[in-house]
Design an enzyme around this catalytic site. Structure first.
Site, PDB file in Angstrom:
ATOM      1  N   ASP A  92       0.774  -1.210   0.083  1.00  0.00           N
ATOM      2  CA  ASP A  92       0.068  -0.073  -0.036  1.00  0.00           C
ATOM      3  C   ASP A  92       1.009   1.225   0.053  1.00  0.00           C
ATOM      4  O   ASP A  92       1.929   1.080   0.387  1.00  0.00           O
ATOM      5  CB  ASP A  92      -1.013  -0.091   1.314  1.00  0.00           C
ATOM      6  CG  ASP A  92      -1.924   1.026   1.059  1.00  0.00           C
ATOM      7  OD1 ASP A  92      -1.954   1.746   0.390  1.00  0.00           O
ATOM      8  OD2 ASP A  92      -2.774   1.159   2.273  1.00  0.00           O
ATOM      9  N   ASP A 272      -7.712  -7.737   0.847  1.00  0.00           N
ATOM     10  CA  ASP A 272      -6.807  -7.855   1.917  1.00  0.00           C
ATOM     11  C   ASP A 272      -7.491  -7.216   3.223  1.00  0.00           C
ATOM     12  O   ASP A 272      -8.650  -6.616   2.954  1.00  0.00           O
ATOM     13  CB  ASP A 272      -5.651  -6.857   1.796  1.00  0.00           C
ATOM     14  CG  ASP A 272      -5.851  -5.427   1.951  1.00  0.00           C
ATOM     15  OD1 ASP A 272      -5.387  -4.905   3.198  1.00  0.00           O
ATOM     16  OD2 ASP A 272      -6.341  -4.764   1.125  1.00  0.00           O
TER      17      ASP A 272
END
Length: 377
Positions: A92, A272
């Site tokens: 991320d 996720d």
């Protein structure tokens, strides 16, 4: 890196695919365990591979940038070598973490300035240095820098937030194509579709993001406070206008087992969430028969396996009574067992979803399964 669709459910948008990276193939739909600082909390890499069967894990740019820092990661040869993981990694950009630091961050067209949660030191992420940072980390899949808009934002805030994200994406893509991977394997990046809960903004965001997408695209800014039905509505808005093949679809930060199955039905490929490990550490187990609170007295004398239908080692090796005892005693082994079980369940859930998509009966299976696995036991 490439994504290829391999099967399509006849009664929904659910699909199977394969995302091919230099560190291995990823079969979708897939759940990605979260390894924020370079570890999935309480779980050995051996178990991630052999028991949980994780095909890919996540790291977080914000946390890894602050600690251990880029000098250490560069000296180690990137995150894969630093943590001893030879399968794919996604990072991320840190946008969500900066979003959560509302009182100690500032957003401008140039980038986002924030204070470290560790020592209060000041830092700035720009699209350009965020690319450079993720090059040093070395993830197979990098996420573009974005602002994660609050789920309850009004239209004007969401519109301005999207404009900021779009400007950052243009600069991020430019910098990405000006630079090269550092460790001898390919990297790609996923643009992130924002737009809060407003369909017209989501469609604008999708059209813009598709200009920069290659093997995949992400849907962000959901499961951040908006009602679940609005999240599903946004998926129903976005997924039909995405390419039918050649591009994986990643729903960021989601969610419960039911969320996964509902999103798969609407065409999502990748997920996720910290829920399986975080809730596991607090005594919540997701199973094929429903949800259990392992601190409840009802399990005190229950010597049956944790999950008779589970596929992991811990499901058959440990009993409900034993795990309850560990939680009541405050033993750290309880969190390890529960985390491994929950992750294995999530990976088994998407594996079963793939099997039913390929068989052509996903929709019927999903409708029955959602009710069963979300029952409180």
């Amino acid at each position: 890196m490439k994504f290829e669709k391999t099967a399509q459910d006849p009664c929904s948008r659910a699909r199977c695919g394969v995302l091919t990276t230099d560190h291995g193939r990823i079969e979708t739909p897939i759940f990605m365990p979260v390894g924020t600082v370079g570890s999935v909390k309480g779980v050995y890499h051996r178990d991630l591979k052999e028991d949980i069967e994780a095909q890919i894990i996540l790291g977080n740019t914000y946390h890894l940038y602050l600690r251990p820092g880029l000098d250490i990661l560069r000296s180690a040869g990137g995150l894969h070598k630093f943590i001893g993981w030879d399968r794919p990694i996604l990072t991320d950009s840190g946008g969500f973490q900066v979003f959560s630091l509302t009182s100690i961050r500032k957003l401008t067209p140039e980038g986002c300035t924030f204070a470290s949660h560790i020592d209060g030191s000041r830092h700035c992420f720009t699209p350009e240095n965020n690319v450079d940072t993720q090059r040093v980390i070395g993830a197979d899949i990098m996420m573009a820098l974005d602002e994660c808009c609050p789920g309850d934002a009004d239209y004007e805030y969401a519109r301005k937030s999207l404009k900021l994200t779009q400007g950052w994406l243009e600069r991020y893509a430019r910098r990405f194509h000006e630079t090269e991977p550092l460790y001898g394997y390919s990297q790609t990046f996923f643009p992130i579709i924002q737009g809060c809960v407003y369909p017209d903004l989501r469609l604008q965001a999708t059209e813009h993001a598709l200009k920069y997408a290659d093997a995949g695209i992400a849907i962000g800014g959901l499961a951040v406070g908006e009602p679940t039905e609005q999240m599903y509505q946004m998926l129903e808005t976005v997924c039909p206008v995405l390419p039918d093949d050649g591009m994986a679809r990643y729903l960021m930060g989601v969610g419960t087992p039911a969320n996964l199955l509902e999103a798969i039905e609407r065409g999502v490929d990748m997920f996720d969430c910290v829920m399986p490990t975080r809730n596991g550490r607090n005594g919540m187990l997701f199973t094929w028969n429903g949800i259990m609170n392992m601190r409840n007295k009802k399990w005190e004398n229950d010597f049956s396996p944790l999950d008779p239908d589970g596929a992991s080692f811990v499901d058959s090796h440990y009993t409900k009574a034993y795990l309850r005892h560990l939680f009541v005693a405050g033993e750290m082994f309880a969190a390890m067992i529960a985390s491994e079980h929950n992750l294995a369940f999530y990976l088994d859930l998407v594996k079963e979803a793939r099997r039913h998509i390929a068989a052509g009966d996903f929709k019927a299976w999903k409708d029955v399964t959602v009710k069963k696995i979300m029952t409180r036991l």
